[in-house]
Design a protein around this motif. Sequence first.
Motif, PDB file in Angstrom:
ATOM      1  N   LEU A 164      23.466  12.623  -2.308  1.00  0.00           N
ATOM      2  CA  LEU A 164      22.352  11.993  -2.095  1.00  0.00           C
ATOM      3  C   LEU A 164      21.780  13.446  -3.313  1.00  0.00           C
ATOM      4  O   LEU A 164      20.668  13.274  -4.827  1.00  0.00           O
ATOM      5  N   VAL A 165      22.115  14.660  -2.987  1.00  0.00           N
ATOM      6  CA  VAL A 165      20.845  15.780  -3.738  1.00  0.00           C
ATOM      7  C   VAL A 165      21.779  16.207  -5.252  1.00  0.00           C
ATOM      8  O   VAL A 165      21.027  16.250  -6.305  1.00  0.00           O
ATOM      9  N   GLY A 166      23.031  16.572  -5.193  1.00  0.00           N
ATOM     10  CA  GLY A 166      23.870  17.001  -5.896  1.00  0.00           C
ATOM     11  C   GLY A 166      23.991  15.434  -6.957  1.00  0.00           C
ATOM     12  O   GLY A 166      22.844  16.782  -8.774  1.00  0.00           O
ATOM     13  N   PRO A 167      23.859  14.715  -7.625  1.00  0.00           N
ATOM     14  CA  PRO A 167      23.938  14.582  -8.888  1.00  0.00           C
ATOM     15  C   PRO A 167      22.866  14.475  -9.264  1.00  0.00           C
ATOM     16  O   PRO A 167      22.245  14.741 -10.706  1.00  0.00           O
ATOM     17  N   ALA A 168      21.024  14.422  -8.780  1.00  0.00           N
ATOM     18  CA  ALA A 168      19.844  14.760  -8.685  1.00  0.00           C
ATOM     19  C   ALA A 168      19.668  15.589  -9.591  1.00  0.00           C
ATOM     20  O   ALA A 168      19.174  15.871 -11.083  1.00  0.00           O
ATOM     21  N   ILE A 169      20.012  16.814  -9.192  1.00  0.00           N
ATOM     22  CA  ILE A 169      20.440  17.723  -9.750  1.00  0.00           C
ATOM     23  C   ILE A 169      21.312  18.154 -11.062  1.00  0.00           C
ATOM     24  O   ILE A 169      20.772  18.914 -11.709  1.00  0.00           O
ATOM     25  N   GLY A 170      22.154  17.780 -10.532  1.00  0.00           N
ATOM     26  CA  GLY A 170      23.078  17.636 -11.803  1.00  0.00           C
ATOM     27  C   GLY A 170      22.479  16.931 -13.489  1.00  0.00           C
ATOM     28  O   GLY A 170      22.307  17.284 -14.246  1.00  0.00           O
ATOM     29  N   GLY A 171      21.290  15.863 -13.129  1.00  0.00           N
ATOM     30  CA  GLY A 171      21.156  15.142 -13.809  1.00  0.00           C
ATOM     31  C   GLY A 171      19.712  16.029 -14.732  1.00  0.00           C
ATOM     32  O   GLY A 171      19.693  15.631 -15.935  1.00  0.00           O
ATOM     33  N   LEU A 172      18.744  16.837 -14.043  1.00  0.00           N
ATOM     34  CA  LEU A 172      17.951  17.303 -14.316  1.00  0.00           C
ATOM     35  C   LEU A 172      18.698  18.535 -15.216  1.00  0.00           C
ATOM     36  O   LEU A 172      18.240  19.188 -16.002  1.00  0.00           O
ATOM     37  N   LEU A 173      19.697  19.370 -14.458  1.00  0.00           N
ATOM     38  CA  LEU A 173      20.324  20.490 -15.127  1.00  0.00           C
ATOM     39  C   LEU A 173      20.809  19.571 -16.653  1.00  0.00           C
ATOM     40  O   LEU A 173      20.895  20.789 -17.760  1.00  0.00           O
ATOM     41  N   ILE A 174      21.747  18.674 -16.528  1.00  0.00           N
ATOM     42  CA  ILE A 174      21.698  17.920 -18.344  1.00  0.00           C
ATOM     43  C   ILE A 174      20.498  17.540 -19.367  1.00  0.00           C
ATOM     44  O   ILE A 174      20.439  18.272 -20.985  1.00  0.00           O
ATOM     45  N   ALA A 175      19.410  17.662 -18.735  1.00  0.00           N
ATOM     46  CA  ALA A 175      18.400  16.958 -19.399  1.00  0.00           C
ATOM     47  C   ALA A 175      18.028  17.873 -19.751  1.00  0.00           C
ATOM     48  O   ALA A 175      17.039  18.481 -21.136  1.00  0.00           O
ATOM     49  N   TYR A 176      18.053  20.274 -18.806  1.00  0.00           N
ATOM     50  CA  TYR A 176      16.743  20.292 -19.132  1.00  0.00           C
ATOM     51  C   TYR A 176      17.538  22.609 -19.470  1.00  0.00           C
ATOM     52  O   TYR A 176      16.859  22.873 -19.999  1.00  0.00           O
ATOM     53  N   VAL A 177      18.450  22.131 -19.126  1.00  0.00           N
ATOM     54  CA  VAL A 177      19.298  22.965 -19.832  1.00  0.00           C
ATOM     55  C   VAL A 177      20.464  23.351 -20.441  1.00  0.00           C
ATOM     56  O   VAL A 177      20.829  24.042 -20.751  1.00  0.00           O
ATOM     57  N   GLY A 178      21.377  22.016 -20.159  1.00  0.00           N
ATOM     58  CA  GLY A 178      22.346  22.088 -20.526  1.00  0.00           C
ATOM     59  C   GLY A 178      23.658  21.429 -19.349  1.00  0.00           C
ATOM     60  O   GLY A 178      23.871  22.060 -18.471  1.00  0.00           O
ATOM     61  N   ILE A 179      24.879  21.336 -20.079  1.00  0.00           N
ATOM     62  CA  ILE A 179      25.849  21.089 -18.913  1.00  0.00           C
ATOM     63  C   ILE A 179      26.094  21.893 -18.589  1.00  0.00           C
ATOM     64  O   ILE A 179      26.838  21.776 -17.982  1.00  0.00           O
ATOM     65  N   GLY A 180      26.847  22.869 -18.965  1.00  0.00           N
ATOM     66  CA  GLY A 180      27.323  24.392 -19.281  1.00  0.00           C
ATOM     67  C   GLY A 180      26.827  24.655 -17.010  1.00  0.00           C
ATOM     68  O   GLY A 180      27.300  25.509 -16.463  1.00  0.00           O
ATOM     69  N   TRP A 181      25.054  24.518 -17.316  1.00  0.00           N
ATOM     70  CA  TRP A 181      24.596  25.111 -16.162  1.00  0.00           C
ATOM     71  C   TRP A 181      25.220  23.752 -14.753  1.00  0.00           C
ATOM     72  O   TRP A 181      25.466  24.881 -13.848  1.00  0.00           O
ATOM     73  N   CYS A 182      25.671  23.374 -14.955  1.00  0.00           N
ATOM     74  CA  CYS A 182      25.786  22.634 -14.328  1.00  0.00           C
ATOM     75  C   CYS A 182      26.725  22.796 -13.621  1.00  0.00           C
ATOM     76  O   CYS A 182      27.379  23.286 -12.383  1.00  0.00           O
ATOM     77  N   TYR A 183      28.183  23.562 -14.283  1.00  0.00           N
ATOM     78  CA  TYR A 183      29.228  23.869 -13.817  1.00  0.00           C
ATOM     79  C   TYR A 183      29.332  25.166 -13.669  1.00  0.00           C
ATOM     80  O   TYR A 183      29.833  25.695 -12.289  1.00  0.00           O
ATOM     81  N   LEU A 184      28.399  26.235 -13.845  1.00  0.00           N
ATOM     82  CA  LEU A 184      27.829  27.134 -13.322  1.00  0.00           C
ATOM     83  C   LEU A 184      27.127  27.265 -11.536  1.00  0.00           C
ATOM     84  O   LEU A 184      27.503  27.881 -10.963  1.00  0.00           O
TER      85      LEU A 184
END
Length: 436
Positions: A164-184
């Motif tokens: 439930l939480v993971g996709p929401a955080i992933g979407g925020l990271l993509i929108a505001y800091v970039g995809i690379g931070w998702c992997y980090l």
Amino acid sequence: MTWTDRLRALRMDTTPLRESRDFRLLFLAGTVFYFGQMVTYVAIPFQIYTLTGSNFMVGAVALVELLPLVVFGLYGGALADHVDRRRLLIACGFAQVALSAVLAANAFAGDPRVWVIFVIAGFLAAAQSLQRPSREALEPRTVRHDQITAANALTSFGMQAGLLVGPAIGGLLIAYVGIGWCYLVDVAGLLTATALFWLMRPYPHEGETTPPSLRGIGEGLQYALNRRDLLGTYLVDLAAMLLAIPVVLFPALADEVFARPELLGLLYTAETVGAMLATALSGWTSRVHHHGRAIVIAAAMYGAFIALAGLAPSIWVALAFFTLAGAADMVSAVFRSTVWNQTIPDHMRGRLAGIEMLSYSLGPLGGQVRAGFVADAWSVRGAIVSGGFACVGGVVLTAALLGDFWSYDSQTDEHAIAERAARAERATGGAEPADG
């Protein structure tokens, strides 16, 4: 019994968390792992789409992951029945850390390579498939036999929280800091989970083990097919996922049927919310011993709620039925896991966990194809409604054909009695402490 007592009895049983240090470590590791995995689950398809603009390329990731899932799922199960499961968890954890770090480096590069994403996605599927049977096979040994149902519910709750939480955080990271931070973030989660595995005590195998081989895998498959109660659990899960899973139709349902595309995210989270509510109110499950009937009824209710969601007059009614469907599916899952963990001997547990992983991984893939085909040939509502009712029919037919499955009772089943006695003997001998 007062209403207060009844409500208290519904509360999730947290005894395994309080009494078993190793179950706490395994629970936390699994929750963190699923959280990071779901962040990456959002990042990979989004990155592929932004790099290629192709929906086919996004879908092709599943094709790349399919073969490693099948091959390494079965081999990982056989390996879990021979090597130290804790060490295998740690080794696969470090492998996933390295692979996710490569994804991060590729994302931060000036010109990210699509082929790198595909190659790493395949290797990640292999590492995860190698690891998961060991994690599932180890869980029953960290708690007492009578705590297995409660432990299954807790593990499911942690998993659903990550989903439930993971996709929401992933979407925020993509929108505001970039995809690379998702992997980090995934790297950090994997390091944390691996450290928690490291802190667990060793769980050596009891007696002689079977080295991983095609023959050993075949023995696991034969054992599963000869146990009609186990076969029933697999077939019911396949019926639900292959016939009724509606996820691939959610974009069309939100946009074309209900004309509310802004509520698409709620469709994706409704079943997860229902599953979390079911586990939060799962205290009653430990008092049920007719597990076969519970699985059949819950799985049939899942299909019925999916069908009702397809008939819903508004998206809000559909969301309510999808939430109920998620709760019913989770109840079925808790009891299926209980049957597996309470009856399968430890020396077979890894191989059977590999088979179980295939049953609940391949079903959704086939279910997406079925749903998409029926929706294009008929209609979105027709695909959802027919799938739900087909699920009910498949579950009822399974129960009718496999009487041993429908009548399964943990208090009288020979396999449950034998495993209960074996665990008691190991605990008395000091091989498996009562506190896990």
